[in-house]
Design a protein around this motif. Structure first.
Motif, PDB file in Angstrom:
ATOM      1  N   UNK A 318       0.823  -1.205   0.000  1.00 17.29           N
ATOM      2  CA  UNK A 318       0.000   0.000   0.000  1.00 17.29           C
ATOM      3  C   UNK A 318       0.862   1.262   0.000  1.00 17.29           C
ATOM      4  N   UNK A 319       0.417   2.237  -0.757  1.00 12.76           N
ATOM      5  CA  UNK A 319       1.050   3.545  -0.755  1.00 12.76           C
ATOM      6  C   UNK A 319      -0.001   4.584  -0.416  1.00 12.76           C
ATOM      7  N   UNK A 320       0.331   5.402   0.563  1.00 12.99           N
ATOM      8  CA  UNK A 320      -0.567   6.483   0.970  1.00 12.99           C
ATOM      9  C   UNK A 320      -0.213   7.737   0.169  1.00 12.99           C
ATOM     10  N   UNK A 321      -0.291   8.865   0.817  1.00 10.19           N
ATOM     11  CA  UNK A 321       0.001  10.125   0.147  1.00 10.19           C
ATOM     12  C   UNK A 321       1.501  10.278  -0.078  1.00 10.19           C
ATOM     13  N   UNK A 322       1.906  10.555  -1.301  1.00 10.88           N
ATOM     14  CA  UNK A 322       3.308  10.841  -1.595  1.00 10.88           C
ATOM     15  C   UNK A 322       3.375  12.080  -2.487  1.00 10.88           C
ATOM     16  N   UNK A 323       4.552  12.709  -2.504  1.00  7.31           N
ATOM     17  CA  UNK A 323       4.654  13.990  -3.198  1.00  7.31           C
ATOM     18  C   UNK A 323       6.128  14.373  -3.360  1.00  7.31           C
ATOM     19  N   UNK A 324       6.355  15.386  -4.191  1.00  6.55           N
ATOM     20  CA  UNK A 324       7.700  15.956  -4.327  1.00  6.55           C
ATOM     21  C   UNK A 324       7.872  17.034  -3.260  1.00  6.55           C
ATOM     22  N   UNK A 325       8.983  16.962  -2.525  1.00 11.84           N
ATOM     23  CA  UNK A 325       9.261  17.966  -1.495  1.00 11.84           C
ATOM     24  C   UNK A 325      10.432  18.842  -1.934  1.00 11.84           C
ATOM     25  N   UNK A 326      10.196  20.138  -1.975  1.00 10.10           N
ATOM     26  CA  UNK A 326      11.245  21.073  -2.401  1.00 10.10           C
ATOM     27  C   UNK A 326      12.420  21.083  -1.430  1.00 10.10           C
ATOM     28  N   UNK A 327      12.161  20.876  -0.149  1.00 10.52           N
ATOM     29  CA  UNK A 327      13.235  20.901   0.843  1.00 10.52           C
ATOM     30  C   UNK A 327      13.980  19.578   0.912  1.00 10.52           C
ATOM     31  N   UNK A 328      13.258  18.464   0.675  1.00 14.19           N
ATOM     32  CA  UNK A 328      13.924  17.151   0.676  1.00 14.19           C
ATOM     33  C   UNK A 328      14.561  16.835  -0.675  1.00 14.19           C
ATOM     34  N   UNK A 329      14.257  17.656  -1.694  1.00 18.04           N
ATOM     35  CA  UNK A 329      14.793  17.489  -3.049  1.00 18.04           C
ATOM     36  C   UNK A 329      14.467  16.106  -3.642  1.00 18.04           C
ATOM     37  N   UNK A 330      13.224  15.687  -3.494  1.00 14.80           N
ATOM     38  CA  UNK A 330      12.854  14.414  -4.095  1.00 14.80           C
ATOM     39  C   UNK A 330      11.471  13.978  -3.677  1.00 14.80           C
ATOM     40  N   UNK A 331      11.045  12.804  -4.204  1.00 14.68           N
ATOM     41  CA  UNK A 331       9.746  12.240  -3.839  1.00 14.68           C
ATOM     42  C   UNK A 331       9.834  11.558  -2.489  1.00 14.68           C
ATOM     43  N   UNK A 332       8.872  11.855  -1.643  1.00 15.42           N
ATOM     44  CA  UNK A 332       8.818  11.323  -0.283  1.00 15.42           C
ATOM     45  C   UNK A 332       7.350  11.031   0.041  1.00 15.42           C
ATOM     46  N   UNK A 333       7.118  10.530   1.243  1.00 15.83           N
ATOM     47  CA  UNK A 333       5.732  10.356   1.676  1.00 15.83           C
ATOM     48  C   UNK A 333       5.560  10.952   3.067  1.00 15.83           C
ATOM     49  N   UNK A 334       4.314  10.964   3.520  1.00 13.70           N
ATOM     50  CA  UNK A 334       4.000  11.653   4.771  1.00 13.70           C
ATOM     51  C   UNK A 334       4.585  10.961   5.994  1.00 13.70           C
ATOM     52  N   UNK A 335       5.091   9.726   5.831  1.00 13.54           N
ATOM     53  CA  UNK A 335       5.680   9.010   6.963  1.00 13.54           C
ATOM     54  C   UNK A 335       7.127   9.405   7.210  1.00 13.54           C
ATOM     55  N   UNK A 336       7.776  10.033   6.213  1.00 12.70           N
ATOM     56  CA  UNK A 336       9.202  10.352   6.362  1.00 12.70           C
ATOM     57  C   UNK A 336       9.522  11.835   6.198  1.00 12.70           C
ATOM     58  N   UNK A 337       8.601  12.600   5.644  1.00 13.13           N
ATOM     59  CA  UNK A 337       8.873  14.017   5.375  1.00 13.13           C
ATOM     60  C   UNK A 337       8.098  14.910   6.340  1.00 13.13           C
ATOM     61  N   UNK A 338       8.801  15.825   7.052  1.00 12.61           N
ATOM     62  CA  UNK A 338       8.116  16.701   8.011  1.00 12.61           C
ATOM     63  C   UNK A 338       7.518  17.947   7.376  1.00 12.61           C
ATOM     64  N   UNK A 339       7.783  18.171   6.086  1.00 14.67           N
ATOM     65  CA  UNK A 339       7.402  19.434   5.456  1.00 14.67           C
ATOM     66  C   UNK A 339       5.971  19.381   4.911  1.00 14.67           C
TER      67      UNK A 339
END
Length: 384
Positions: A318-339
């Motif tokens: 399963x994959x939940x919400x994922x997105x490109x993060x400008x601060x992380x400089x890549x694709x991440x998901x809500x479980x690992x990205x605080x932004x």
């Protein structure tokens, strides 16, 4: 090792060459039911084991059981009816009765023989409500159900001829994918269902899953789609360039699933998983709103339904919400990205389509430029 076929045995309803000529000759004298190209493709899927354990179109008990319990009469998980609709007038005109053998014909050519085990009535409203959770005719799957003819004919089929396949080079049957996966040394295989050209969100999901398994089976649905969907040839060419430039060799295989989208959301997610299990996949990627359309299903309903099928025999990822993060400089998901907020760019298929329709390249954080270039090389990349 590839997963065992659904039901334990890979179905083969393709007539052996030494019987084929004799049966084609006999077919000349049989009643002939004309079927659409879409139905003819389903006949091939049954014959080649894509829909194992089905050996033909569903009879009444299996049909009712699938509607009511999402299982075949023998309790094996199955969520989508695979049925043949015929008008009562046609059945009476051809004098077709239960116990007869008929020829299934496409554009005048005999494709298969079918043993008529059962002819039965069905309730279109109940069909639509159970499978699609709505009777709204704006839903493409519901609309098709209400356009069906008034009788269902169930029985086993035998495939004599294959219909034209413009994507033959991308076609692998389950018996072939299973051999290929073994040759590649893949013990664990994750299947990816798609009806879209790939954007970076898709690539993120695929490569994340590929981190935990031996191989990735990219298996686009090729067939009738709704207006605004990517055309089949666009999807395939886009994936070809993505795999060539951004995937390790011998870690990803591209082959098609010839069928039509039903847009049945959660039920179709289970169906898609079963089909990939028959191809040999041990795992299956389920994203947000899998096989959904409009707002008929809750965002993660297609993931939640897997809880009802502990005996499915294929592991969902399963994959939940994922997105490109400008601060992380890549694709991440809500479980690992605080932004949050303006720092994140969700992958929007709608926005990407709009830009492509205007002849524009989507931003690099949305789609690989090589993929966009392939799409824009087509005069009409979308279904009219």
């Amino acid at each position: 090792m590839p997963a065992k076929p659904h039901g334990g045995k890979l179905v083969n309803r393709v007539v052996a060459e030494d019987r084929r000529s004799k049966l084609l000759e006999e077919a000349k004298e049989l009643p002939k039911i004309e079927i659409s190209k879409e139905t003819a493709v389903e006949v091939e899927n049954i014959a080649h084991g894509v829909y194992s354990p089905l050996e033909g179109f569903m009879t009444r008990n299996d049909f009712i059981s699938v509607l009511e319990t999402m299982r075949l009469e023998n309790d094996l998980p199955w969520t989508i009816p695979i049925v043949l609709d015929v008008s009562l007038d046609e059945l009476e005109k051809l004098e077709i009765r239960e116990g007869d053998v008929v020829a299934l014909v496409t554009n005048g050519d005999v494709e298969a023989l079918m043993e008529v085990e059962e002819i039965y009535e069905f309730d279109k409203r109940e069909y639509a409500e159970k499978v699609f959770k709505t009777t709204d005719l704006d839903h493409p799957g519901v609309k098709k159900v209400f356009e069906m003819r008034d009788r269902l004919v169930g029985g086993k089929i035998e495939l004599l001829n294959r219909i034209e396949n413009p994507f033959e080079k991308y076609t692998l049957q389950p018996i072939e994918t299973r051999v290929l996966f073994k040759e590649l040394g893949w013990r664990t295989i994750v299947g990816f269902q798609t009806r879209n050209a790939p954007h970076l969100g898709h690539e993120y999901v695929q490569k994340t899953a590929l981190t935990f398994v031996d191989g990735l089976f990219i298996n686009p649905v090729i067939g009738k789609k709704k207006k605004g969907d990517f055309r089949d040839e666009v999807i395939l060419k886009a994936y070809e360039v993505l795999i060539e430039k951004y995937y390790l060799k011998n870690r990803a295989v591209l082959a098609i699933l010839r069928t039509e989208m039903r847009y049945a959301g959660p039920r179709e997610a289970i169906f898609h998983a079963i089909v990939r299990k028959n191809f040999g996949c041990t795992h299956f990627i389920v994203g947000r709103d899998h096989a959904g359309v409009g707002s008929y299903y809750k965002p993660y309903e297609a993931q939640e339904i897997f809880e009802e099928f502990p005996d499915l025999g294929i592991t969902p990822i399963f994959f939940k919400q994922f997105y490109y993060c400008k601060k992380c400089y890549g694709y991440v998901n809500e479980a690992v990205c605080p932004h949050r907020g303006d720092d994140i760019i969700p992958p929007s298929g709608t926005k990407i389509r709009e830009m492509l329709m205007e002849g524009k390249f989507p931003p690099r954080e949305m789609m690989r430029p090589e993929v966009a270039e392939v799409i824009l090389s087509f005069e009409k990349p979308f279904v009219d």
